[in-house]
Design a protein around this motif. Structure first.
Motif, PDB file in Angstrom:
ATOM      1  N   GLY A  44     -13.939  -8.079   2.421  1.00 61.87           N
ATOM      2  CA  GLY A  44     -13.762  -8.658   1.091  1.00 61.87           C
ATOM      3  C   GLY A  44     -13.112  -7.684   0.121  1.00 61.87           C
ATOM      4  N   LEU A  45     -13.560  -6.419   0.195  1.00 61.80           N
ATOM      5  CA  LEU A  45     -12.964  -5.396  -0.670  1.00 61.80           C
ATOM      6  C   LEU A  45     -11.491  -5.191  -0.346  1.00 61.80           C
ATOM      7  N   GLU A  46     -11.184  -5.156   0.964  1.00 66.30           N
ATOM      8  CA  GLU A  46      -9.791  -4.961   1.375  1.00 66.30           C
ATOM      9  C   GLU A  46      -8.936  -6.154   0.945  1.00 66.30           C
ATOM     10  N   THR A  47      -9.477  -7.370   1.120  1.00 71.81           N
ATOM     11  CA  THR A  47      -8.745  -8.563   0.690  1.00 71.81           C
ATOM     12  C   THR A  47      -8.514  -8.546  -0.816  1.00 71.81           C
ATOM     13  N   GLU A  48      -9.541  -8.114  -1.551  1.00 70.24           N
ATOM     14  CA  GLU A  48      -9.410  -8.036  -2.997  1.00 70.24           C
ATOM     15  C   GLU A  48      -8.314  -7.049  -3.397  1.00 70.24           C
ATOM     16  N   ALA A  49      -8.263  -5.905  -2.683  1.00 70.87           N
ATOM     17  CA  ALA A  49      -7.219  -4.915  -2.977  1.00 70.87           C
ATOM     18  C   ALA A  49      -5.838  -5.498  -2.721  1.00 70.87           C
ATOM     19  N   VAL A  50      -5.707  -6.223  -1.580  1.00 70.89           N
ATOM     20  CA  VAL A  50      -4.417  -6.834  -1.252  1.00 70.89           C
ATOM     21  C   VAL A  50      -4.040  -7.886  -2.292  1.00 70.89           C
ATOM     22  N   GLN A  51      -5.031  -8.700  -2.720  1.00 75.59           N
ATOM     23  CA  GLN A  51      -4.759  -9.737  -3.716  1.00 75.59           C
ATOM     24  C   GLN A  51      -4.368  -9.121  -5.060  1.00 75.59           C
ATOM     25  N   ARG A 155      -0.372  -1.701 -14.178  1.00 75.27           N
ATOM     26  CA  ARG A 155      -0.177  -0.854 -12.993  1.00 75.27           C
ATOM     27  C   ARG A 155      -1.246   0.236 -12.925  1.00 75.27           C
ATOM     28  N   LYS A 156      -1.561   0.832 -14.078  1.00 78.54           N
ATOM     29  CA  LYS A 156      -2.582   1.869 -14.084  1.00 78.54           C
ATOM     30  C   LYS A 156      -3.929   1.285 -13.697  1.00 78.54           C
ATOM     31  N   LEU A 157      -4.226   0.090 -14.226  1.00 76.48           N
ATOM     32  CA  LEU A 157      -5.494  -0.562 -13.895  1.00 76.48           C
ATOM     33  C   LEU A 157      -5.576  -0.883 -12.412  1.00 76.48           C
ATOM     34  N   VAL A 158      -4.468  -1.373 -11.845  1.00 72.07           N
ATOM     35  CA  VAL A 158      -4.453  -1.666 -10.409  1.00 72.07           C
ATOM     36  C   VAL A 158      -4.654  -0.390  -9.606  1.00 72.07           C
ATOM     37  N   GLY A 159      -4.029   0.722 -10.058  1.00 75.48           N
ATOM     38  CA  GLY A 159      -4.222   1.989  -9.359  1.00 75.48           C
ATOM     39  C   GLY A 159      -5.670   2.430  -9.395  1.00 75.48           C
ATOM     40  N   GLU A 160      -6.317   2.291 -10.588  1.00 71.48           N
ATOM     41  CA  GLU A 160      -7.730   2.654 -10.705  1.00 71.48           C
ATOM     42  C   GLU A 160      -8.586   1.774  -9.798  1.00 71.48           C
ATOM     43  N   LEU A 221      -1.922  -1.998   7.543  1.00 73.36           N
ATOM     44  CA  LEU A 221      -0.475  -2.095   7.719  1.00 73.36           C
ATOM     45  C   LEU A 221       0.136  -3.004   6.660  1.00 73.36           C
ATOM     46  N   ARG A 222      -0.511  -4.157   6.430  1.00 78.27           N
ATOM     47  CA  ARG A 222      -0.006  -5.091   5.427  1.00 78.27           C
ATOM     48  C   ARG A 222      -0.068  -4.480   4.028  1.00 78.27           C
ATOM     49  N   SER A 223      -1.196  -3.777   3.765  1.00 74.03           N
ATOM     50  CA  SER A 223      -1.337  -3.135   2.462  1.00 74.03           C
ATOM     51  C   SER A 223      -0.262  -2.067   2.272  1.00 74.03           C
ATOM     52  N   ARG A 224       0.032  -1.321   3.350  1.00 73.17           N
ATOM     53  CA  ARG A 224       1.062  -0.290   3.262  1.00 73.17           C
ATOM     54  C   ARG A 224       2.435  -0.923   2.995  1.00 73.17           C
ATOM     55  N   GLU A 225       2.704  -2.041   3.676  1.00 76.23           N
ATOM     56  CA  GLU A 225       3.973  -2.717   3.451  1.00 76.23           C
ATOM     57  C   GLU A 225       4.093  -3.188   2.005  1.00 76.23           C
ATOM     58  N   ILE A 226       2.991  -3.728   1.475  1.00 75.03           N
ATOM     59  CA  ILE A 226       3.014  -4.204   0.090  1.00 75.03           C
ATOM     60  C   ILE A 226       3.224  -3.040  -0.870  1.00 75.03           C
ATOM     61  N   GLU A 227       2.536  -1.916  -0.598  1.00 80.77           N
ATOM     62  CA  GLU A 227       2.698  -0.744  -1.450  1.00 80.77           C
ATOM     63  C   GLU A 227       4.141  -0.228  -1.405  1.00 80.77           C
ATOM     64  N   LEU A 228       4.700  -0.151  -0.186  1.00 80.73           N
ATOM     65  CA  LEU A 228       6.080   0.323  -0.063  1.00 80.73           C
ATOM     66  C   LEU A 228       7.046  -0.622  -0.770  1.00 80.73           C
ATOM     67  N   ALA A 229       6.803  -1.938  -0.615  1.00 79.21           N
ATOM     68  CA  ALA A 229       7.688  -2.909  -1.271  1.00 79.21           C
ATOM     69  C   ALA A 229       7.598  -2.782  -2.788  1.00 79.21           C
ATOM     70  N   ALA A 230       6.365  -2.589  -3.293  1.00 80.96           N
ATOM     71  CA  ALA A 230       6.206  -2.414  -4.743  1.00 80.96           C
ATOM     72  C   ALA A 230       6.877  -1.126  -5.211  1.00 80.96           C
TER      73      ALA A 230
END
Length: 575
Positions: A44-51, A155-160, A221-230
């Motif tokens: 759930g935490l990982e999904t929340e981070a991805v969302q 962006r700062k809030l998302v990073g936190e 892997l998906r989270s990394r792809e999203i981070e790289l794309a962002a």
């Protein structure tokens, strides 16, 4: 009695063993349930981070569309804006708790939903302003600056939030590892009586762990792809030129589709070709990439969808794929019905279905992002061109002339060189407009400008000064050669066949005034006016001729400190 004791000796240990086994099994069961619950919590935490990342990307896409609309007031650029809002609403509907998260940052508690609502309010404010007053300019750009500050806060809030979630996941993972070891110890301690159960339980836990690890790996892997794309999107917004943008795309693409040789082909409208703009990966396969190809040579473009094949197989192969046999995948890059390019991936694997089985979604997602990136690059180049060029003639505008003239005069002073200026005016242009109409006048003006532009040196600069007047800067030239260039320009314009462009018209001529700094005019501020006076002298002398400004000279009947200009006319047969 002894039998009873023997029975008791058997039953009691058995009973104790059963009790211990039941206790161990119960303990193991409780631990297993807790592990499963905590695993769900981790997911759930990982999904929340991805969302959260997806919500940020949706806002970024919406901001991209808003900026295009803010600069042009073209409603077509609102499409990515509305798409971003639609994705944001879908994410909020799927994960309402995520928007209610409070994060403490810089001593203040911020709610994600409040920042998002603030940014959306600024979007609506800006769009309403643009619909009423047109593109944002001047002080009205404050809404863009405010929006940037809010996005920076998001962006700062998302990073936190990401950091907090990673810490929570790490803590839960450590707790899970400890509980798994405890459960394993309890099951092992049950001994021979519980060997079968222990083995079964071990394998059950082992399978669960593998599933969790696979799920975690996929999410990571998906989270990394999203981070790289962002990160790629942010980097592209920070670079000013197309060349730097292509370098950014190549760098991030090589990380997003790792272990693949890749290439980005962008569409060149002038050539109707897909041109190799960036590449990465295996040098051997990169060496096989063609420099350009036609749109009909790629099956991905012809079908409008991704195409996977092997270059050595018989059948439908893209004609731009050559070299050693290899598997390849082509993904079209398109947005709003326009083709921007092709993403080409290559692998030495013999089976293309296996080679690309794990990255097809990734490649399609990358192609979608590249389409927005390339569309933004084209938009940025168009806006830059509109800022410095006259839209009708394609020549530089007067603002550019003022900047370049100041720079060239300073350079002439430093290098002690010369700078020539030719003021060109189309003869009888007003009468031509009255007789044939303004549309025909525009055609003639553009034809004259095209003729002048193609006759100049690379170092020369042609600008539309206003109306039918054109100014040409001629660095490093003397009077004789300057007049010769002006004569060639005059003759070139006179050679234009107007009958093919405007039925009923015969020919067009120009009058040209030439001045030279510092030989004929040593005053920076008077260089253009002196060329203008020479041009009007050519008009008075009969038009269709070149007149050179002769420099100030005193008249006998005037005081010596009052100078009048001298004009030299180099004429041709008046028309």
């Amino acid at each position: 009695m002894a039998q009873k004791h023997r029975s008791l000796a058997i039953v009691v240990p058995f009973f104790v063993g059963i009790v211990l086994l039941a206790a161990m099994a119960g303990s193991a069961l409780v631990l297993g349930i807790d592990v499963g619950r905590k695993s769900e919590e981790v997911r759930g935490l990982e999904t929340e981070a991805v969302q959260t990342e997806a919500a940020l990307l949706a806002l970024v896409d919406a901001e991209t569309g808003f900026r295009g609309y803010a600069l042009t007031a073209d409603a077509g650029y609102l499409e990515p804006y509305y798409q971003g809002l639609e994705r944001l609403r879908a994410i909020e509907a799927a994960s309402p708790s995520m928007f209610a998260i409070d994060v403490e940052t810089d001593g203040a508690t911020l709610r994600f939903a409040d920042l998002v609502a603030h940014r959306l309010a600024l979007f609506e404010q800006g769009i309403a302003d643009i619909k009423q007053n047109g593109p944002l300019t001047g002080g009205r750009l404050d809404v863009v600056s405010q929006g940037k500050q809010v996005m920076d806060g998001i962006r700062k809030l998302v990073g936190e939030l990401r950091a907090h979630r990673r810490a929570d996941i790490a803590a839960l993972s450590g707790d899970l590892a400890f509980r798994n070891m405890l459960a394993f110890g309890l099951v092992t301690a049950a001994g021979i009586i519980a060997i079968a159960l222990s083995i079964a339980q071990f394998f059950a836990f082992n399978r669960q762990m593998r599933r969790r690890e696979t799920s975690e790996a996929a999410l990571q892997l998906r989270s990394r792809e999203i981070e790289l794309a962002a990160d790629m999107t942010n980097a592209l917004q920070a670079v000013p030129t197309r060349e730097e943008s292509l370098l950014v795309i190549a760098d991030y693409s090589s990380q997003i589709v790792a272990d693949m040789t890749g290439a980005l082909y962008t569409y060149n409208n002038a050539r109707d070709q897909l041109v190799l703009s960036a590449s990465w990966g295996n040098p051997a396969l990169k060496g096989e990439l063609v420099e350009s190809f036609g749109p009909d040579q790629c099956w991905a473009l012809r079908r409008g969808t991704a195409y996977i094949a092997h270059s050595a197989r018989h059948g439908l192969n893209c004609q731009h794929v050559h070299g050693v046999p290899h598997s390849y995948m082509c993904v079209p890059i398109a947005a709003q019905g326009a083709v921007y390019g092709v993403l080409h991936l290559a692998s030495p694997a013999a089976t293309p279905e296996i080679a690309f089985s794990g990255i097809q979604d990734t490649a399609r997602g990358l192609a979608n992002r590249l389409s927005l990136a390339l569309a933004n690059m084209d938009l940025r180049e168009k806006l830059r061109s509109l800022a410095i060029r006259d839209p009708l003639t394609g020549l530089f505008n007067r603002r550019v002339l003022d900047e370049i003239l100041t720079r060239e005069l300073a350079r002439a002073d430093r290098a002690r060189s010369r700078l020539g200026v030719a003021m060109i005016d189309i003869d009888h242009f007003k009468s031509f407009n009255d007789q044939f109409g303004h549309k025909a006048g525009d055609i003639v003006l553009k034809s004259v400008c095209d003729q002048i532009a193609k006759m100049l040196r690379r170092s020369d600069l042609a600008c539309r000064y206003g109306g039918e007047e054109i100014v040409v800067l001629l660095p490093d030239i003397d009077v004789e050669n300057g007049v010769r260039v002006c004569e060639k320009l005059r003759e070139g314009v006179a050679s234009i066949e107007l009958g093919e462009l405007v039925p009923g018209a015969t020919h067009v001529t120009v009058s040209i005034g030439f001045s030279l700094y510092p030989d004929r005019c040593s005053d920076h501020g008077d260089l253009l006016p002196s060329a203008d006076r020479a041009m009007y002298d050519a008009k008075r002398a009969g038009r269709n001729r070149v007149s050179a400004y002769g420099g100030p000279a005193p008249k006998p009947d005037l005081p010596l400190d009052i100078a009048q200009p001298r004009l030299e006319t180099i004429g041709s047969t008046p028309t």
